[in-house]
Design an enzyme around this catalytic site. Structure first.
Site, PDB file in Angstrom:
ATOM      1  N   ARG A 183       0.841  -1.200   0.000  1.00 48.29           N
ATOM      2  CA  ARG A 183       0.000   0.000   0.000  1.00 48.29           C
ATOM      3  C   ARG A 183       0.874   1.247   0.000  1.00 48.29           C
ATOM      4  O   ARG A 183       0.579   2.219  -0.696  1.00 48.29           O
ATOM      5  CB  ARG A 183      -0.942   0.001   1.204  1.00 48.29           C
ATOM      6  CG  ARG A 183      -2.047  -1.031   1.114  1.00 48.29           C
ATOM      7  CD  ARG A 183      -3.005  -0.940   2.285  1.00 48.29           C
ATOM      8  NE  ARG A 183      -3.822   0.266   2.223  1.00 48.29           N
ATOM      9  CZ  ARG A 183      -4.615   0.690   3.212  1.00 48.29           C
ATOM     10  NH1 ARG A 183      -4.649   0.011   4.348  1.00 48.29           N
ATOM     11  NH2 ARG A 183      -5.323   1.783   3.078  1.00 48.29           N
ATOM     12  N   CYS A 241      -1.064   5.812   9.205  1.00 44.01           N
ATOM     13  CA  CYS A 241      -1.399   4.543   8.553  1.00 44.01           C
ATOM     14  C   CYS A 241      -2.529   4.815   7.565  1.00 44.01           C
ATOM     15  O   CYS A 241      -2.542   5.852   6.917  1.00 44.01           O
ATOM     16  CB  CYS A 241      -1.772   3.492   9.588  1.00 44.01           C
ATOM     17  SG  CYS A 241      -3.223   3.921  10.581  1.00 44.01           S
TER      18      CYS A 241
END
Length: 283
Positions: A183, A241
């Site tokens: 990611r 995150c």
């Protein structure tokens, strides 16, 4: 933050006696949540640590509203105060949080409660598996309502970055991205509007802060890991995150390693909402 982690044996003894010898009366929160299964209550009802209360990450540990704020903005003071009352927490209590998967979600409760001014919040190291592996029993069913707690919250004890300051932090300090490497690199983005990462951030998947048993690695191992990522002693270290959940887990690891981390609660889910904000890809 003299106490961050607790063992299953320590928690068991505290539940038997009613309090920690080096703390206060014990209150336990079950914070089971996963991105693919956000409602952890069925698992809680099927089996939880005796005396625990279920803490809903989506509805009690986060606010909802403008998507530009991200997927899990910090809860409003009113929402969190109501939750604390529902959980039966009083001033002076020792609060222990856990989930079932390495504390990747319960760390959010640790951070939120610490930010709210609660001075003794501990994480069950190894999470629920550590409890069952120690041979301790689980309770089943939905517990009755707790006596309303009397603790008063006062958010703002923990340092944060916002959408206006995080890019400068990445430039002037160290900004760690706690998401999975694919990611970060922009190879996939299953949830948020765009793939990639905040320019200048460093990939630091939070799962690498755990050992093979799901417990946090030793402080010296964690220090070595973060130093290798550029976080030398004295460096300002920020962390984010996808939506601010696992970033709290990374913040716990940083605290254990001796750092004073700064959390960006909005994280990539907020940053990626505006196509005018830059995004980087690759390693």
């Amino acid at each position: 933050m003299s106490h961050v982690l607790t063992t299953a044996a320590e928690l068991h003894d505290a539940l038997v006696s009613g309090r920690y010898a080096d703390g206060g009366p014990v209150r336990v929160l079950d914070v089971r949540w996963r991105l693919d299964r956000p409602d952890g209550r069925p698992a809680f009802v099927a089996g939880h640590i005796p005396g625990a209360r279920y803490a809903d990450l989506d509805t009690q540990l986060a606010e909802h509203g403008d998507p530009r704020a991200g997927r899990h903005p910090l809860p409003s003071p009113g929402r969190l105060q109501a939750a604390v009352r529902e959980w039966g927490i009083d001033d002076g209590d020792t609060v222990v949080v856990y989930d079932e998967a390495g504390n990747l979600s319960s760390a959010r409760a640790w951070w939120v409660l610490r930010d709210a001014g609660m001075t003794d919040v501990r994480i069950l190291d190894g999470a629920l598996p550590a409890w069952t592996e120690a041979g301790f029993d689980l309770a089943e069913g939905e517990p009755g309502a707790a006596r309303p707690g009397t603790a008063m919250i006062s958010p703002g004890s923990m340092p944060v970055l916002d959408v206006e300051t995080v890019l400068a932090h990445a430039r002037d300090g160290v900004l760690l991205d706690a998401r999975a490497g694919e990611r970060f690199r922009g190879e996939t983005e299953p949830v948020d509007p765009r793939a990639g990462h905040i320019p200048g951030a460093v990939s630091a998947p939070t799962t690498a802060n755990l050992d093979e048993t799901g417990r946090f690695r030793r402080p010296d191992d964690l220090r070595s890991r973060f130093a290798a990522l550029g976080a030398e002693p004295g460096t300002a270290v920020g962390v984010y995150c996808g939506s601010g959940v696992t970033a709290a887990h990374a913040a716990v690891a940083l605290v254990l390693a001796g750092y004073d981390p700064v959390l960006y609660p909005g994280s990539w889910s907020q940053w990626s909402q505006d196509p005018g904000r830059p995004a980087a890809t690759g390693a």
